[in-house]
Design a protein around this motif. Structure first.
Motif, PDB file in Angstrom:
ATOM      1  N   UNK A  88       0.847  -1.188   0.000  1.00 57.38           N
ATOM      2  CA  UNK A  88       0.000   0.000   0.000  1.00 57.38           C
ATOM      3  C   UNK A  88       0.886   1.243   0.000  1.00 57.38           C
ATOM      4  N   UNK A  89       0.628   2.171  -0.922  1.00 55.81           N
ATOM      5  CA  UNK A  89       1.315   3.454  -0.938  1.00 55.81           C
ATOM      6  C   UNK A  89       0.253   4.543  -0.978  1.00 55.81           C
ATOM      7  N   UNK A  90       0.646   5.767  -0.646  1.00 55.02           N
ATOM      8  CA  UNK A  90      -0.371   6.803  -0.469  1.00 55.02           C
ATOM      9  C   UNK A  90       0.188   8.182  -0.769  1.00 55.02           C
ATOM     10  N   UNK A  91      -0.723   9.144  -0.855  1.00 53.25           N
ATOM     11  CA  UNK A  91      -0.362  10.562  -0.896  1.00 53.25           C
ATOM     12  C   UNK A  91      -0.556  11.140   0.506  1.00 53.25           C
ATOM     13  N   UNK A  92      -0.043  12.366   0.744  1.00 52.20           N
ATOM     14  CA  UNK A  92      -0.260  12.995   2.052  1.00 52.20           C
ATOM     15  C   UNK A  92      -1.730  13.255   2.371  1.00 52.20           C
ATOM     16  N   UNK A  93      -2.601  13.160   1.365  1.00 51.24           N
ATOM     17  CA  UNK A  93      -4.027  13.423   1.596  1.00 51.24           C
ATOM     18  C   UNK A  93      -4.782  12.210   2.100  1.00 51.24           C
ATOM     19  N   UNK A  94      -4.112  11.078   2.248  1.00 57.34           N
ATOM     20  CA  UNK A  94      -4.799   9.857   2.675  1.00 57.34           C
ATOM     21  C   UNK A  94      -5.471  10.014   4.038  1.00 57.34           C
ATOM     22  N   UNK A  95      -6.682   9.511   4.132  1.00 56.11           N
ATOM     23  CA  UNK A  95      -7.383   9.338   5.397  1.00 56.11           C
ATOM     24  C   UNK A  95      -7.974   7.935   5.360  1.00 56.11           C
ATOM     25  N   UNK A  96      -7.527   7.063   6.270  1.00 56.02           N
ATOM     26  CA  UNK A  96      -7.884   5.652   6.183  1.00 56.02           C
ATOM     27  C   UNK A  96      -8.380   5.138   7.527  1.00 56.02           C
ATOM     28  N   UNK A  97      -9.456   4.362   7.493  1.00 54.30           N
ATOM     29  CA  UNK A  97     -10.006   3.799   8.716  1.00 54.30           C
ATOM     30  C   UNK A  97     -11.383   3.209   8.492  1.00 54.30           C
ATOM     31  N   UNK A  98     -11.997   2.805   9.582  1.00 59.83           N
ATOM     32  CA  UNK A  98     -13.264   2.070   9.514  1.00 59.83           C
ATOM     33  C   UNK A  98     -14.303   2.654  10.459  1.00 59.83           C
ATOM     34  N   UNK A  99     -15.185   3.511   9.950  1.00 60.81           N
ATOM     35  CA  UNK A  99     -16.226   4.122  10.784  1.00 60.81           C
ATOM     36  C   UNK A  99     -17.525   3.328  10.856  1.00 60.81           C
ATOM     37  N   UNK A 100     -17.507   2.061  10.478  1.00 60.94           N
ATOM     38  CA  UNK A 100     -18.742   1.274  10.357  1.00 60.94           C
ATOM     39  C   UNK A 100     -19.632   1.285  11.596  1.00 60.94           C
ATOM     40  N   UNK A 101     -19.085   1.124  12.841  1.00 61.33           N
ATOM     41  CA  UNK A 101     -19.991   1.099  13.991  1.00 61.33           C
ATOM     42  C   UNK A 101     -20.848   2.360  14.139  1.00 61.33           C
ATOM     43  N   UNK A 102     -20.361   3.481  13.622  1.00 64.57           N
ATOM     44  CA  UNK A 102     -21.154   4.710  13.672  1.00 64.57           C
ATOM     45  C   UNK A 102     -22.404   4.600  12.805  1.00 64.57           C
ATOM     46  N   UNK A 103     -22.407   3.621  11.873  1.00 64.57           N
ATOM     47  CA  UNK A 103     -23.560   3.378  11.012  1.00 64.57           C
ATOM     48  C   UNK A 103     -24.343   2.139  11.441  1.00 64.57           C
ATOM     49  N   UNK A 104     -23.977   1.583  12.592  1.00 59.93           N
ATOM     50  CA  UNK A 104     -24.725   0.448  13.122  1.00 59.93           C
ATOM     51  C   UNK A 104     -24.310  -0.898  12.583  1.00 59.93           C
ATOM     52  N   UNK A 105     -23.111  -0.980  11.986  1.00 59.22           N
ATOM     53  CA  UNK A 105     -22.611  -2.258  11.472  1.00 59.22           C
ATOM     54  C   UNK A 105     -21.155  -2.412  11.903  1.00 59.22           C
ATOM     55  N   UNK A 106     -20.563  -3.558  11.573  1.00 60.93           N
ATOM     56  CA  UNK A 106     -19.137  -3.731  11.839  1.00 60.93           C
ATOM     57  C   UNK A 106     -18.386  -3.845  10.519  1.00 60.93           C
ATOM     58  N   UNK A 107     -17.080  -3.695  10.600  1.00 59.54           N
ATOM     59  CA  UNK A 107     -16.222  -3.821   9.415  1.00 59.54           C
ATOM     60  C   UNK A 107     -16.019  -5.310   9.151  1.00 59.54           C
ATOM     61  N   UNK A 108     -16.884  -5.892   8.317  1.00 62.92           N
ATOM     62  CA  UNK A 108     -16.964  -7.351   8.171  1.00 62.92           C
ATOM     63  C   UNK A 108     -16.359  -7.854   6.870  1.00 62.92           C
ATOM     64  N   UNK A 109     -15.606  -7.005   6.162  1.00 58.16           N
ATOM     65  CA  UNK A 109     -15.023  -7.428   4.882  1.00 58.16           C
ATOM     66  C   UNK A 109     -13.510  -7.553   4.974  1.00 58.16           C
ATOM     67  N   UNK A 110     -13.020  -7.897   6.175  1.00 55.69           N
ATOM     68  CA  UNK A 110     -11.604  -8.187   6.325  1.00 55.69           C
ATOM     69  C   UNK A 110     -10.874  -7.398   7.380  1.00 55.69           C
ATOM     70  N   UNK A 111     -11.437  -6.271   7.825  1.00 54.21           N
ATOM     71  CA  UNK A 111     -10.696  -5.416   8.748  1.00 54.21           C
ATOM     72  C   UNK A 111     -10.402  -6.090  10.077  1.00 54.21           C
ATOM     73  N   UNK A 112     -11.332  -6.899  10.588  1.00 58.43           N
ATOM     74  CA  UNK A 112     -11.147  -7.445  11.934  1.00 58.43           C
ATOM     75  C   UNK A 112     -10.020  -8.464  12.020  1.00 58.43           C
TER      76      UNK A 112
END
Length: 247
Positions: free
Chosen positions: A117-141
């Motif tokens: 994985x490579x990025x620019x300085x503008x990258x913002x990365x993370x998993x806000x799923x619980x704020x929407x009532x779900x979990x990150x279920x596509x590999x994050x855990x």
């Protein structure tokens, strides 16, 4: 006619797949998942290194919320996004995620499935799923923990912490940071280094890297045994010795 949600650019030794829903910050919908499956099928049959990126200044700002809202238990059990990202992860040749802007939710999980994985300085990365009532279920855990360790992964997933590019680099989540204009040239330079090596040796190295700990060292020995008998190993080692002036 609308452009496809995944733009695919073919080269003899690599393929570029650009997520292309810039009006939705490349949110991952079912059509994009279907196109990822089609691209994976192509690369399973004709292995080449894959660069994944996004158009419009973002990698992918999550899954398509309108579609997620309509999904029910049966959809969750089908693992719609998870199975596509597993397929990306299991491609025979390396996958590089070149990320600009947002890589959130499903977009982050797609990036976690990459080998590099490579990025620019503008990258913002993370998993806000619980704020929407779900979990990150596509590999994050499981993938995020393997990449950054349990402490940071737990904080990110439980508090919905979003990392900037420099935090992601310090955590080992991205390996390098580039100006936006240099992001794709940097990704292609990585592919160039991969392409200079023996493709079978690269494939076997990826297989060994992805194997569980209890498969080692026997899997390394088995893969190396095949390579030791390959004509390409003999050709490359002979050329190396000849350059050094050794018989």
């Amino acid at each position: 006619m609308d452009e496809p949600s995944l733009l695919v650019e073919h080269h003899h030794d690599r393929v570029v797949g650009a997520l292309n829903r810039p009006g939705r910050r490349n949110a991952i919908d079912r059509d994009l998942i279907d196109r990822l499956h089609a691209l994976c099928e192509e690369l399973e049959n004709e292995p080449r290194t894959l660069i994944l990126t996004g158009t419009g200044g973002d990698f992918a700002a999550g899954a398509d919320i309108a579609q997620l809202r309509a999904r029910r238990a049966a959809d969750a059990l089908r693992g719609i996004n998870a199975n596509a990202f597993i397929r990306v992860r299991e491609l025979p040749m390396p996958v590089i995620a070149a990320m600009d802007g947002y890589a959130l939710g499903g977009g982050a999980e797609l990036a976690y499935a990459a080998d590099i994985r490579i990025a620019t300085p503008r990258l913002r990365i993370g998993n806000p799923e619980p704020d929407l009532g779900i979990l990150a279920a596509a590999g994050a855990t499981w993938r995020l923990r393997e990449i950054v360790g349990e402490a940071l992964a737990s904080e990110m997933l439980l508090t919905m912490r979003i990392l900037d590019a420099h935090e992601a680099h310090a955590a080992g989540l991205v390996s390098s940071i580039h100006d936006p204009a240099d992001l794709m040239p940097a990704a292609h330079a990585i592919v160039g280094r991969i392409a200079a090596a023996d493709p079978l040796a690269i494939r076997h190295t990826k297989t060994a890297l992805r194997a569980p700990r209890d498969a080692h060292p026997s899997i390394d020995a088995d893969l190396q045994a095949e390579l030791f008998e390959s004509p390409e190993k003999m050709r490359r080692m002979t050329a190396f010795l000849e350059r050094k002036g050794r018989p």
